[in-house]
Design a protein around this motif. Structure first.
Motif, PDB file in Angstrom:
ATOM      1  N   VAL A  96       0.808  -1.229   0.000  1.00 31.38           N
ATOM      2  CA  VAL A  96       0.000   0.000   0.000  1.00 31.38           C
ATOM      3  C   VAL A  96       0.840   1.278   0.000  1.00 31.38           C
ATOM      4  O   VAL A  96       0.495   2.249  -0.677  1.00 31.38           O
ATOM      5  CB  VAL A  96      -1.014  -0.008   1.177  1.00 31.38           C
ATOM      6  CG1 VAL A  96      -0.329   0.159   2.519  1.00 31.38           C
ATOM      7  CG2 VAL A  96      -2.081   1.053   0.970  1.00 31.38           C
ATOM      8  N   TRP A  97       1.953   1.301   0.732  1.00 30.84           N
ATOM      9  CA  TRP A  97       2.681   2.575   0.871  1.00 30.84           C
ATOM     10  C   TRP A  97       3.368   2.974  -0.421  1.00 30.84           C
ATOM     11  O   TRP A  97       3.404   4.162  -0.765  1.00 30.84           O
ATOM     12  CB  TRP A  97       3.651   2.517   2.057  1.00 30.84           C
ATOM     13  CG  TRP A  97       2.890   2.251   3.323  1.00 30.84           C
ATOM     14  CD1 TRP A  97       3.006   1.184   4.157  1.00 30.84           C
ATOM     15  CD2 TRP A  97       1.825   3.050   3.855  1.00 30.84           C
ATOM     16  NE1 TRP A  97       2.102   1.256   5.179  1.00 30.84           N
ATOM     17  CE2 TRP A  97       1.357   2.395   5.024  1.00 30.84           C
ATOM     18  CE3 TRP A  97       1.202   4.240   3.476  1.00 30.84           C
ATOM     19  CZ2 TRP A  97       0.306   2.894   5.795  1.00 30.84           C
ATOM     20  CZ3 TRP A  97       0.165   4.744   4.249  1.00 30.84           C
ATOM     21  CH2 TRP A  97      -0.262   4.062   5.392  1.00 30.84           C
ATOM     22  N   GLU A 107       2.336  15.845  -0.161  1.00 33.53           N
ATOM     23  CA  GLU A 107       3.108  15.181   0.889  1.00 33.53           C
ATOM     24  C   GLU A 107       2.580  13.767   1.103  1.00 33.53           C
ATOM     25  O   GLU A 107       1.412  13.492   0.813  1.00 33.53           O
ATOM     26  CB  GLU A 107       3.003  15.977   2.188  1.00 33.53           C
ATOM     27  CG  GLU A 107       3.854  17.230   2.160  1.00 33.53           C
ATOM     28  CD  GLU A 107       3.695  18.061   3.418  1.00 33.53           C
ATOM     29  OE1 GLU A 107       3.219  17.526   4.433  1.00 33.53           O
ATOM     30  OE2 GLU A 107       4.032  19.251   3.349  1.00 33.53           O
ATOM     31  N   ALA A 108       3.460  12.912   1.640  1.00 35.07           N
ATOM     32  CA  ALA A 108       3.070  11.520   1.908  1.00 35.07           C
ATOM     33  C   ALA A 108       1.997  11.480   3.006  1.00 35.07           C
ATOM     34  O   ALA A 108       1.737  12.489   3.672  1.00 35.07           O
ATOM     35  CB  ALA A 108       4.288  10.723   2.347  1.00 35.07           C
ATOM     36  N   VAL A 109       1.378  10.329   3.186  1.00 36.01           N
ATOM     37  CA  VAL A 109       0.358  10.133   4.228  1.00 36.01           C
ATOM     38  C   VAL A 109       0.962  10.496   5.586  1.00 36.01           C
ATOM     39  O   VAL A 109       2.000   9.956   5.976  1.00 36.01           O
ATOM     40  CB  VAL A 109      -0.124   8.662   4.226  1.00 36.01           C
ATOM     41  CG1 VAL A 109      -1.038   8.392   5.408  1.00 36.01           C
ATOM     42  CG2 VAL A 109      -0.824   8.330   2.910  1.00 36.01           C
ATOM     43  N   HIS A 137       2.072   5.166   9.895  1.00 36.29           N
ATOM     44  CA  HIS A 137       1.804   4.032   9.011  1.00 36.29           C
ATOM     45  C   HIS A 137       1.572   2.734   9.799  1.00 36.29           C
ATOM     46  O   HIS A 137       0.730   1.916   9.432  1.00 36.29           O
ATOM     47  CB  HIS A 137       2.965   3.840   8.027  1.00 36.29           C
ATOM     48  CG  HIS A 137       3.080   4.953   6.999  1.00 36.29           C
ATOM     49  ND1 HIS A 137       2.459   6.167   7.139  1.00 36.29           N
ATOM     50  CD2 HIS A 137       3.746   5.005   5.817  1.00 36.29           C
ATOM     51  CE1 HIS A 137       2.740   6.937   6.083  1.00 36.29           C
ATOM     52  NE2 HIS A 137       3.520   6.243   5.271  1.00 36.29           N
ATOM     53  N   GLU A 138       2.338   2.567  10.863  1.00 38.85           N
ATOM     54  CA  GLU A 138       2.220   1.334  11.650  1.00 38.85           C
ATOM     55  C   GLU A 138       0.871   1.304  12.385  1.00 38.85           C
ATOM     56  O   GLU A 138       0.220   0.261  12.492  1.00 38.85           O
ATOM     57  CB  GLU A 138       3.399   1.244  12.632  1.00 38.85           C
ATOM     58  CG  GLU A 138       3.472  -0.024  13.464  1.00 38.85           C
ATOM     59  CD  GLU A 138       3.433  -1.321  12.655  1.00 38.85           C
ATOM     60  OE1 GLU A 138       3.704  -1.290  11.434  1.00 38.85           O
ATOM     61  OE2 GLU A 138       3.101  -2.375  13.237  1.00 38.85           O
ATOM     62  N   ILE A 141      -1.837   2.703  11.331  1.00 38.26           N
ATOM     63  CA  ILE A 141      -2.838   2.411  10.291  1.00 38.26           C
ATOM     64  C   ILE A 141      -2.933   0.899  10.080  1.00 38.26           C
ATOM     65  O   ILE A 141      -4.029   0.331  10.005  1.00 38.26           O
ATOM     66  CB  ILE A 141      -2.475   3.152   8.975  1.00 38.26           C
ATOM     67  CG1 ILE A 141      -2.747   4.651   9.134  1.00 38.26           C
ATOM     68  CG2 ILE A 141      -3.241   2.570   7.791  1.00 38.26           C
ATOM     69  CD1 ILE A 141      -2.322   5.498   7.952  1.00 38.26           C
ATOM     70  N   ARG A 142      -1.762   0.241  10.017  1.00 37.32           N
ATOM     71  CA  ARG A 142      -1.756  -1.218   9.807  1.00 37.32           C
ATOM     72  C   ARG A 142      -2.407  -1.929  10.998  1.00 37.32           C
ATOM     73  O   ARG A 142      -3.246  -2.812  10.818  1.00 37.32           O
ATOM     74  CB  ARG A 142      -0.320  -1.717   9.601  1.00 37.32           C
ATOM     75  CG  ARG A 142      -0.238  -3.184   9.163  1.00 37.32           C
ATOM     76  CD  ARG A 142       1.177  -3.721   9.194  1.00 37.32           C
ATOM     77  NE  ARG A 142       1.719  -3.795  10.545  1.00 37.32           N
ATOM     78  CZ  ARG A 142       1.440  -4.758  11.429  1.00 37.32           C
ATOM     79  NH1 ARG A 142       0.626  -5.743  11.105  1.00 37.32           N
ATOM     80  NH2 ARG A 142       1.981  -4.724  12.633  1.00 37.32           N
ATOM     81  N   LYS A 143      -2.025  -1.493  12.180  1.00 38.26           N
ATOM     82  CA  LYS A 143      -2.567  -2.160  13.378  1.00 38.26           C
ATOM     83  C   LYS A 143      -4.080  -2.013  13.471  1.00 38.26           C
ATOM     84  O   LYS A 143      -4.788  -2.908  13.929  1.00 38.26           O
ATOM     85  CB  LYS A 143      -1.918  -1.583  14.637  1.00 38.26           C
ATOM     86  CG  LYS A 143      -0.580  -2.208  14.945  1.00 38.26           C
ATOM     87  CD  LYS A 143      -0.106  -1.781  16.318  1.00 38.26           C
ATOM     88  CE  LYS A 143       1.260  -2.369  16.611  1.00 38.26           C
ATOM     89  NZ  LYS A 143       2.032  -1.498  17.499  1.00 38.26           N
ATOM     90  N   LEU A 144      -4.597  -0.860  13.032  1.00 41.37           N
ATOM     91  CA  LEU A 144      -6.046  -0.633  13.095  1.00 41.37           C
ATOM     92  C   LEU A 144      -6.764  -1.206  11.879  1.00 41.37           C
ATOM     93  O   LEU A 144      -7.996  -1.187  11.806  1.00 41.37           O
ATOM     94  CB  LEU A 144      -6.342   0.871  13.223  1.00 41.37           C
ATOM     95  CG  LEU A 144      -6.020   1.477  14.593  1.00 41.37           C
ATOM     96  CD1 LEU A 144      -5.992   2.996  14.524  1.00 41.37           C
ATOM     97  CD2 LEU A 144      -7.040   1.007  15.640  1.00 41.37           C
ATOM     98  N   GLY A 145      -5.969  -1.696  10.899  1.00 37.12           N
ATOM     99  CA  GLY A 145      -6.566  -2.330   9.717  1.00 37.12           C
ATOM    100  C   GLY A 145      -7.258  -1.348   8.783  1.00 37.12           C
ATOM    101  O   GLY A 145      -8.232  -1.691   8.116  1.00 37.12           O
TER     102      GLY A 145
END
Ligand code: FE2
Length: 419
Positions: free
Chosen positions: A332-333, A346-348, A352-353, A355-359
């Motif tokens: 995704v990134w 600009e990037a998100v 990021h981590e 975001i992954r943990k919260l799905g």
């Protein structure tokens, strides 16, 4: 890149366009048991159970609870008699969306224009005004796909939308849920009030951050998408915002086609989906199968300014979200941040981590990015669900996520034995 925190609403001044929409006045659901549904949406999604219109206010036919959060107003309605439309529809379709109502300057004029444009009035939908000494609410209703309808609402005096947003009475016949009975009825204290007050208090202290209805998606039958696109163009004078075909929205198994209709001022966007042929059953067809083969609202997207906070809060309350294959975050990134760099953004910025943990799902286009996540169905039937969406410039709908999302949806369909 912009971050819209409030809906781009229309200034409350008179306009010569009778179909100019001021706001989404409310979304009405027909449910099997409004009192219990109110607790579900309050507990899981953080809504305030604010007002009620039922036996205790002299309504002998139906019970309706007004739930609010930010600029979202839900009416949950149950029939109190077997003949009430809500009772009949719940028997056929299960719980779901009945009415997406728009605040307009003059409901009668909006209705007249829509009917002149080809709309069919709903049963009992002719303009009617309810008055008190201090204000009026005028409503008029047209039909759209399936059992769904659009009500035009115009308000004056104490029922003006500005007052309603500040906690004023929604309409004549409603009362605040505050443990005080309506003087005219002489009723006793309403049952369950103390537990409603307790959950309201909890939700004030622990907000979920949902602000307004960003878009709502209708599922229609195969071959009917263009019919309804024309309906929204001609009757409500919407324009087409985006469209996707089955090459965009397809996996090995299922596919759909989608066109996004938007009101003149982009106040509301209404994508319309139809199933496309695939190796297995489209998610749109699964919806139709469990909805009496009748079109209807598939999902409501609720806007937040802080996706991570909202998803964490909702997960903490037990909301069931779609689970994505872990491999989603491997790619995704590069995809999203690559797109943002390419267009000078600009990037998100969110972790990021986390975001992954919260799905959470992420997508980008030439205007920016968005964060989104979809709940599982909100009732036993695989029909209505919610999307929680945060926009950072992007005005699209997460096309880049469709493939990953469909794979996740198909996993769920397989679990339900519907693939
Ligand atoms: Fe959506």
């Amino acid at each position: 890149m912009t971050t819209a925190t409030t809906r781009p609403s229309v200034q409350p001044s008179k306009t010569s366009d009778p179909l100019q929409l001021i706001d989404v006045d409310h979304v009405r659901f027909h449910v099997g048991n409004a009192k219990q549904a109110a607790f579900f949406y309050a507990h899981c999604f953080g809504f305030q159970i604010e007002q009620v219109n039922d036996l205790t206010t002299g309504n002998r036919d139906s019970a309706t609870y007004l739930l609010t959060q930010g600029n979202i107003r839900f009416l949950l309605t149950s029939g109190l008699t077997a003949e009430h439309p809500a009772s009949l529809e719940v028997a056929m379709y299960g719980d779901g969306v009945k009415d997406v109502a728009f605040t307009v300057f003059d409901a009668e004029k909006a209705f007249e224009r829509a009917v002149k444009n080809g709309a069919t009035p709903a049963v009992g939908g002719e303009p009617r005004t309810i008055k008190t000494a201090t204000g009026t609410v005028t409503t008029a209703t047209i039909r759209t796909y399936g059992r769904c309808q659009h009500t035009f609402v115009s308000r004056t005096g104490e029922f003006d939308l500005t007052n309603v947003k500040q906690g004023g009475l929604f309409a004549p016949g409603y009362k605040m849920i505050d443990g005080v009975c309506a003087p005219a009825t002489g009723c006793g204290p309403q049952m369950g009030v103390s537990s409603i007050l307790a959950i309201n208090e909890h939700n004030k202290k622990h907000p979920c951050g949902l602000k307004y209805v960003d878009h709502l998606v209708g599922n229609v039958e195969l071959g009917k998408m263009n019919y309804w696109v024309k309906f929204y163009e001609e009757v409500l004078e919407f324009t087409m915002f985006k469209h996707f075909d089955d090459k965009d929205i397809a996996t090995d198994f299922s596919a759909l086609m989608s066109k996004v209709m938007a009101s003149g001022n982009n106040l509301i966007k209404m994508p319309i989906n139809e199933p496309a042929p695939g190796k297995k059953k489209s998610q749109v067809q699964e919806y139709l199968d469990w909805h009496c083969n009748t079109p209807g609202v598939q999902h409501l997207a609720l806007r937040t300014d802080d996706e991570l906070h909202s998803i964490a809060a909702l997960r903490g309350r037990g909301v069931d979200f779609l689970t994505l294959p872990d491999a989603y975050y491997d790619k995704v990134w590069d995809r999203v941040n690559g797109m943002l760099t390419q267009h000078g953004h600009e990037a998100v910025k969110e972790d990021h981590e986390a975001i992954r943990k919260l799905g959470i799902l992420v997508d980008a286009d030439d205007e920016g990015y968005l964060l989104q996540l979809f709940t599982k169905p909100l009732q036993d039937r695989p029909t209505l669900f919610f999307e929680i969406i945060c926009r950072r410039g992007s005005q699209s709908f997460g096309k880049g996520n469709f493939k990953a999302l469909f794979e996740a949806l198909e996993l769920e369909q397989q679990r339900r034995g519907n693939l």
